[in-house]
Motif scaffolding. Structure first.
Motif, PDB file in Angstrom:
ATOM      1  N   ALA A 163      39.313  39.195  43.086  1.00 34.37           N
ATOM      2  CA  ALA A 163      39.817  40.407  42.962  1.00 34.37           C
ATOM      3  C   ALA A 163      40.611  41.099  44.126  1.00 34.37           C
ATOM      4  O   ALA A 163      41.714  41.500  44.129  1.00 34.37           O
ATOM      5  N   GLU A 164      39.843  40.898  45.177  1.00 33.02           N
ATOM      6  CA  GLU A 164      40.546  41.269  46.596  1.00 33.02           C
ATOM      7  C   GLU A 164      41.843  40.570  46.927  1.00 33.02           C
ATOM      8  O   GLU A 164      42.785  41.174  47.321  1.00 33.02           O
ATOM      9  N   ALA A 165      41.737  39.133  46.519  1.00 28.85           N
ATOM     10  CA  ALA A 165      43.006  38.472  46.634  1.00 28.85           C
ATOM     11  C   ALA A 165      44.273  38.848  46.152  1.00 28.85           C
ATOM     12  O   ALA A 165      45.210  38.990  46.507  1.00 28.85           O
ATOM     13  N   VAL A 166      43.828  39.214  44.693  1.00 28.61           N
ATOM     14  CA  VAL A 166      45.081  39.845  44.033  1.00 28.61           C
ATOM     15  C   VAL A 166      45.471  41.186  44.163  1.00 28.61           C
ATOM     16  O   VAL A 166      46.728  41.368  44.259  1.00 28.61           O
ATOM     17  N   ALA A 167      44.458  42.131  44.412  1.00 27.09           N
ATOM     18  CA  ALA A 167      44.900  43.390  44.836  1.00 27.09           C
ATOM     19  C   ALA A 167      45.889  43.537  45.926  1.00 27.09           C
ATOM     20  O   ALA A 167      46.636  44.290  46.272  1.00 27.09           O
ATOM     21  N   ARG A 168      45.560  42.723  46.828  1.00 28.91           N
ATOM     22  CA  ARG A 168      46.315  42.674  48.240  1.00 28.91           C
ATOM     23  C   ARG A 168      47.568  41.668  48.244  1.00 28.91           C
ATOM     24  O   ARG A 168      48.422  41.881  49.132  1.00 28.91           O
ATOM     25  N   SER A 169      47.994  41.217  47.049  1.00 29.68           N
ATOM     26  CA  SER A 169      49.155  40.327  47.025  1.00 29.68           C
ATOM     27  C   SER A 169      50.284  41.440  46.451  1.00 29.68           C
ATOM     28  O   SER A 169      50.096  42.426  46.107  1.00 29.68           O
ATOM     29  N   ALA A 170      51.455  40.706  46.486  1.00 34.91           N
ATOM     30  CA  ALA A 170      52.791  41.442  46.397  1.00 34.91           C
ATOM     31  C   ALA A 170      52.688  41.705  44.656  1.00 34.91           C
ATOM     32  O   ALA A 170      52.522  40.878  44.100  1.00 34.91           O
TER      33      ALA A 170
END
Length: 326
Positions: A80-87
């Motif tokens: 979830a963190e990886a996607v929340a921080r992605s463009a």
């Protein structure tokens, strides 16, 4: 004056059109490269299988490869963190699950908010749960289990896996709604739980149907009740928990797609539209149903409302069960 006004209006319209064209062009050009879907759990489970069944069809519809990226962690936090921080460009998506909707109530601090930091695309599938016992268990109905628990408080246990996931919370909710003294025992994995149930160490178990269906059909385990709203077609003789005398007890797991917040609405709508078409395909539906997985496509708006309601519902269960925050 009328002419000047007409000229001004025309100029404003042209300016507005010049702003809209790049947005439309960007939406029409999407997708122009492969898409990544991040999963918060390891390969091999029913959620992973579901994604690997649906995503190739979605890839065909969108005209670009879809890469599945498994990033297992407790609560799916890393994924979830990886996607929340992605463009927010539609090229990195998250497979949201029931666990994501309970994380805020289970963890003291998170670097993201599920309802704020993601753009819901749509619910994808729902997983039926089942209440089980050993094939040679003396209990043949939920009411028999409850009667034994009332006769000897604390003597009957209910097994689940992973504190805080849907199976565990379903067990806690069962204990509350039935108003019986059941001891909830979490196990590390489904195989551990199945073995403990089959040998009688666990009197009753709360688990997703898909990984235990073959054990039920093979006669190692006995299904006491489905926790879904309706009976499962491949187990038509097994009543629902509601039919078995527990009104309003409907518990299940689900998954769906989301992108980072501010993903363009046109991209969200495009993915949703194609996902709905894929889930309406007869072959896809048949393969999902064989596992106890039900297609459950929804609109982005419906999914957003569903996420809020699921978070609130399980938050109340977690609080009532006094499950400590991690």
């Amino acid at each position: 004056m009328p002419i000047s006004r007409r000229v001004l209006l025309g100029s404003a319209a042209l300016a507005s059109a010049s702003l809209v064209r790049p947005v439309l062009a960007q939406a029409n050009a999407w997708p122009a490269r492969p898409i990544r879907v991040v999963l918060g759990f390891a390969p091999g489970g029913v959620g992973d299988f579901t994604a690997r069944l649906v995503m190739p069809r979605l890839s065909e519809a969108l005209g670009q490869p879809i890469v599945i990226d498994n990033r297992p962690s407790a609560g799916g936090i890393i994924a979830a963190e990886a996607v929340a921080r992605s463009a927010p460009d539609g090229y990195t998506l998250l497979l949201l699950t029931t666990t994501n909707s309970t994380a805020a109530s289970l963890y003291r601090s998170l670097s993201y908010d599920v309802t704020r930091d993601f753009a819901p695309i749509g619910r994808m599938t729902a997983f039926d749960h089942v209440l089980l016992t050993a094939a040679n268990s003396p209990y043949r109905s939920l009411q028999e289990v409850f009667a034994a628990a009332r006769a000897a408080p604390g003597s009957i246990n209910i097994g689940s896996i992973s504190v805080g996931n849907a199976q565990h919370l379903g067990a806690e909710l069962l204990r509350r709604m039935a108003d019986v003294d059941l001891t909830v025992v979490p196990y590390r994995s489904t195989p551990d739980l199945v073995n403990a149930t089959a040998t009688g160490d666990v009197h009753i178990a709360s688990e997703i149907l898909a990984p235990v269906l073959s054990q039920i059909q093979g006669g190692r385990l006995r299904a006491l009740a489905m926790t879904s709203a309706t009976r499962f077609p491949l187990l038509p003789e097994v009543p629902t928990a509601v039919e078995a005398g527990l009104p309003d007890y409907v518990v299940g797991s689900w998954n769906g797609l989301a992108g980072p917040a501010r993903t363009p609405p046109a991209v969200v709508e495009r993915i949703n539209r194609e996902m709905v078409r894929v889930l309406a395909d007869g072959d896809v539906r048949a393969r999902l149903n064989e596992l106890g997985v039900q297609p459950a496509a929804s609109s982005p708006e419906e999914f957003a409302a569903f996420l809020r309601s699921e978070g609130a519902r399980w938050g109340r269960v977690i609080e009532a069960a006094n499950i400590p925050k991690q």
